[in-house]
Design an enzyme around this catalytic site. Structure first.
Site, PDB file in Angstrom:
ATOM      1  N   SER A   1      10.671 -34.138 -22.229  1.00  0.00           N
ATOM      2  CA  SER A   1      11.492 -32.989 -22.563  1.00  0.00           C
ATOM      3  C   SER A   1      11.141 -32.491 -23.969  1.00  0.00           C
ATOM      4  CB  SER A   1      12.976 -33.362 -22.419  1.00  0.00           C
ATOM      5  OG  SER A   1      13.794 -32.230 -22.417  1.00  0.00           O
TER       6      SER A   1
ATOM      7  N   ASP B   1      12.407 -28.154 -11.769  1.00  0.00           N
ATOM      8  CA  ASP B   1      12.667 -28.410 -13.189  1.00  0.00           C
ATOM      9  C   ASP B   1      12.409 -27.115 -13.949  1.00  0.00           C
ATOM     10  OD1 ASP B   1      12.930 -29.205 -15.786  1.00  0.00           O
ATOM     11  OD2 ASP B   1      11.638 -30.967 -15.617  1.00  0.00           O
TER      12      ASP B   1
ATOM     13  N   HIS C   1      15.160 -32.194 -13.749  1.00  0.00           N
ATOM     14  CA  HIS C   1      14.710 -32.569 -15.095  1.00  0.00           C
ATOM     15  C   HIS C   1      15.117 -33.996 -15.449  1.00  0.00           C
ATOM     16  CE1 HIS C   1      13.212 -31.740 -19.094  1.00  0.00           C
ATOM     17  NE2 HIS C   1      14.358 -32.117 -19.642  1.00  0.00           N
TER      18      HIS C   1
END
Length: 230
Positions: free
Chosen positions: A136, A191, A204
């Site tokens: 991320s 995602d 995600h």
């Protein structure tokens, strides 16, 4: 306008909290330490052959977060606990939500922090093979740090794995200034951060299987291509 955009981003992201999967958090705790500082604490007289530097996702605990411990466990199985050092990015990298909205997907201080770890690895253990990763915001951080590295150090990074890469669209699935064949990007279908949004959807939070299998396998393969199978 900038204030409105940032406020909108924070509201959208906060509405999707938690930013990590409870099952992944449990697995990380079961595997052991979510903080590893092998490089920082290690002695140059007993360097590992391999050094893994990893950046966690936003709001994750420790410096390895939810996915890092799984990768670390697999690397240690392959190379031995003395054969690989595991180093998470902490210090100036606070993994705060707001930093996702910055131009490079993280703060300048965080980039300097990870750059410093790569530089320390090169200075302390010049013969070690480096590998890297991030999830991320941590994926954006890893990419930015590698992009900014001196080419002599960047060339020592045998492989990098990125999960839920927040700059995937902008960087066209690559790390600028770094070979595509040394990069493995994991972006789940659905995602949204991989397609230019900063909204956290369920896909995600589902990279645990990749961190347990394909990601460390990729890194192990890249290390062995450099160092041999021993």
């Amino acid at each position: 306008m900038k204030f409105f955009a940032l406020t909108t981003f924070l509201a959208a992201t906060a509405s999707a909290l938690p930013t990590s999967n409870p099952a992944q958090e449990l697995e990380a705790r079961q595997l052991g330490r979510t903080t590893r500082d092998d490089l920082i604490n290690g002695n140059s007289a007993s360097c590992a052959d391999v050094i893994f530097i990893y950046a966690r996702g936003s709001t994750e605990t420790g410096n390895l977060g939810t996915l890092g411990p799984s990768i670390a466990s697999n690397l240690e199985s392959a190379f031995g606990t003395d054969g690989v050092w595991i180093q998470g990015v902490g210090g100036a990298y606070r993994a705060t939500l707001g930093d996702n909205a910055l131009p490079r997907g993280t703060s300048s201080a965080a980039i300097r922090e990870m750059l410093g770890l790569f530089q320390q690895a090169n200075t302390k253990c010049p013969d070690a093979t480096l590998i890297a990763g991030g999830y991320s915001q941590g994926a954006a951080l890893a990419a930015a740090s590698i992009e900014d590295l001196d080419s002599a150090i960047r060339d020592k990074i045998a492989g990098t794995v990125l999960f839920g890469y927040t700059k995937n669209l902008q960087n066209r699935g690559r790390i600028p200034n770094y070979p595509a064949d040394r990069t493995k990007v994991f972006c789940n279908v659905g995602d949204l951060v991989c397609t230019g949004s900063l909204i956290v959807a369920a896909p995600h939070l589902a990279y645990g299987p990749d961190a347990r299998g394909p990601a460390p396998e990729f890194l192990i393969e890249k290390v062995r291509a450099v160092r041999g199978s021993a």
